[in-house]
Design a protein around this motif. Sequence first.
Motif, PDB file in Angstrom:
ATOM      1  N   ARG A  92       0.936  -1.432   0.071  1.00 21.95           N
ATOM      2  CA  ARG A  92       0.013   0.028  -0.013  1.00 21.95           C
ATOM      3  C   ARG A  92       0.954   1.363   0.153  1.00 21.95           C
ATOM      4  O   ARG A  92       1.928   1.294   0.754  1.00 21.95           O
ATOM      5  CB  ARG A  92      -0.770  -0.069   1.297  1.00 21.95           C
ATOM      6  N   LEU A  93       0.704   2.148  -1.017  1.00 25.08           N
ATOM      7  CA  LEU A  93       1.458   3.501  -1.060  1.00 25.08           C
ATOM      8  C   LEU A  93       0.581   4.613  -1.011  1.00 25.08           C
ATOM      9  O   LEU A  93      -0.319   4.734  -1.396  1.00 25.08           O
ATOM     10  CB  LEU A  93       2.163   3.537  -2.530  1.00 25.08           C
ATOM     11  N   LEU A  94       0.756   5.442   0.277  1.00 22.39           N
ATOM     12  CA  LEU A  94       0.153   6.450   0.934  1.00 22.39           C
ATOM     13  C   LEU A  94       0.795   7.588   0.516  1.00 22.39           C
ATOM     14  O   LEU A  94       1.923   7.766   0.821  1.00 22.39           O
ATOM     15  CB  LEU A  94      -0.520   6.148   2.144  1.00 22.39           C
ATOM     16  N   LEU A  95       0.033   8.534   0.059  1.00 21.05           N
ATOM     17  CA  LEU A  95       0.751   9.886  -0.347  1.00 21.05           C
ATOM     18  C   LEU A  95      -0.037  10.842   0.711  1.00 21.05           C
ATOM     19  O   LEU A  95      -1.362  10.834   0.819  1.00 21.05           O
ATOM     20  CB  LEU A  95       0.257  10.372  -1.511  1.00 21.05           C
ATOM     21  N   ASP A 102       4.225  15.678  -8.406  1.00 15.59           N
ATOM     22  CA  ASP A 102       4.429  15.755  -9.909  1.00 15.59           C
ATOM     23  C   ASP A 102       4.817  14.462 -10.488  1.00 15.59           C
ATOM     24  O   ASP A 102       5.663  13.782 -10.133  1.00 15.59           O
ATOM     25  CB  ASP A 102       5.648  16.794 -10.176  1.00 15.59           C
ATOM     26  N   ALA A 103       4.147  14.490 -11.483  1.00 17.07           N
ATOM     27  CA  ALA A 103       4.069  12.854 -12.660  1.00 17.07           C
ATOM     28  C   ALA A 103       4.410  13.430 -13.833  1.00 17.07           C
ATOM     29  O   ALA A 103       3.657  14.192 -14.606  1.00 17.07           O
ATOM     30  CB  ALA A 103       2.792  12.431 -12.442  1.00 17.07           C
ATOM     31  N   ASP A 104       5.588  13.209 -14.447  1.00 14.78           N
ATOM     32  CA  ASP A 104       6.022  13.823 -15.777  1.00 14.78           C
ATOM     33  C   ASP A 104       6.114  12.428 -16.728  1.00 14.78           C
ATOM     34  O   ASP A 104       6.232  12.583 -17.867  1.00 14.78           O
ATOM     35  CB  ASP A 104       7.333  14.088 -15.944  1.00 14.78           C
ATOM     36  N   LEU A 129      -1.923  15.233  -7.593  1.00 18.67           N
ATOM     37  CA  LEU A 129      -0.980  14.797  -8.510  1.00 18.67           C
ATOM     38  C   LEU A 129      -0.945  15.477  -9.739  1.00 18.67           C
ATOM     39  O   LEU A 129      -1.926  15.408 -10.548  1.00 18.67           O
ATOM     40  CB  LEU A 129      -1.168  13.366  -8.690  1.00 18.67           C
ATOM     41  N   ILE A 130       0.037  16.519 -10.124  1.00 21.19           N
ATOM     42  CA  ILE A 130       0.148  17.172 -10.995  1.00 21.19           C
ATOM     43  C   ILE A 130       0.773  16.341 -12.307  1.00 21.19           C
ATOM     44  O   ILE A 130       1.666  16.066 -12.250  1.00 21.19           O
ATOM     45  CB  ILE A 130       0.862  18.478 -11.005  1.00 21.19           C
ATOM     46  N   LEU A 150      -7.462  10.451  -4.170  1.00 26.95           N
ATOM     47  CA  LEU A 150      -6.501  11.062  -4.791  1.00 26.95           C
ATOM     48  C   LEU A 150      -7.260  12.393  -5.661  1.00 26.95           C
ATOM     49  O   LEU A 150      -8.338  11.999  -5.866  1.00 26.95           O
ATOM     50  CB  LEU A 150      -5.794  10.072  -5.956  1.00 26.95           C
ATOM     51  N   ALA A 151      -6.302  13.281  -5.834  1.00 27.62           N
ATOM     52  CA  ALA A 151      -6.817  14.430  -6.863  1.00 27.62           C
ATOM     53  C   ALA A 151      -5.834  14.306  -7.808  1.00 27.62           C
ATOM     54  O   ALA A 151      -4.649  14.697  -7.914  1.00 27.62           O
ATOM     55  CB  ALA A 151      -6.870  15.704  -6.071  1.00 27.62           C
ATOM     56  N   LEU A 152      -6.250  14.162  -9.217  1.00 23.15           N
ATOM     57  CA  LEU A 152      -5.605  14.116 -10.386  1.00 23.15           C
ATOM     58  C   LEU A 152      -5.786  15.445 -11.262  1.00 23.15           C
ATOM     59  O   LEU A 152      -7.064  15.904 -11.559  1.00 23.15           O
ATOM     60  CB  LEU A 152      -5.785  13.204 -11.328  1.00 23.15           C
TER      61      LEU A 152
END
Length: 184
Positions: A92-95, A102-104, A129-130, A150-152
Amino acid sequence: MPKNHAFGAVAAHVYETPGTYTARLAVMDARRRVVAVRSVDVTIQDPDVVFGGTSTVCFANDGRFDGCPAGARHVTTSQLSRVRDEVASGRRLLLQRGSTFDADAPIEIRNLLGPGMIGAFGSGKNPPLITTSIPTFATNGVRDFRFVDLALEGRPDTSEAVTVWSRSNDILVLHVATHRIGAG
């Protein structure tokens, strides 16, 4: 209609709190007469037990991990690519809520048998997540994985939120807000 009722050929429900529940299915004919009824008990496990200890990894870009489950590993970063490096079965990965990531490049999850999850910890707004990538998340050959809280945020001309490619099933997207994703 309450969220614990659904109608149609395909119906689903997500239990968000651990516990034991009784799910009831009633089948109706074309005249809406009940022709069959079945009940089954469903046990929902606590995610802190399923993903206990270092099976949970918390990410924050300010080095504060308030609200991160006990025993979890801590990673300080603002790059979603660092999250990609930690994707694995049974993890489980929690932010951190309130942090921005940032996601490039897409987070591609391939050939993974779950359970697995990318979600949020702490209090406040879901972590934005930008993204400029197409898509933000993609699954291929994945079973039993969740994207939760999450918020994308992206560009209308190039972004997609979650793409489920072939051979993936039991993928849950729950409480995921999108802004400027694929609207162009």
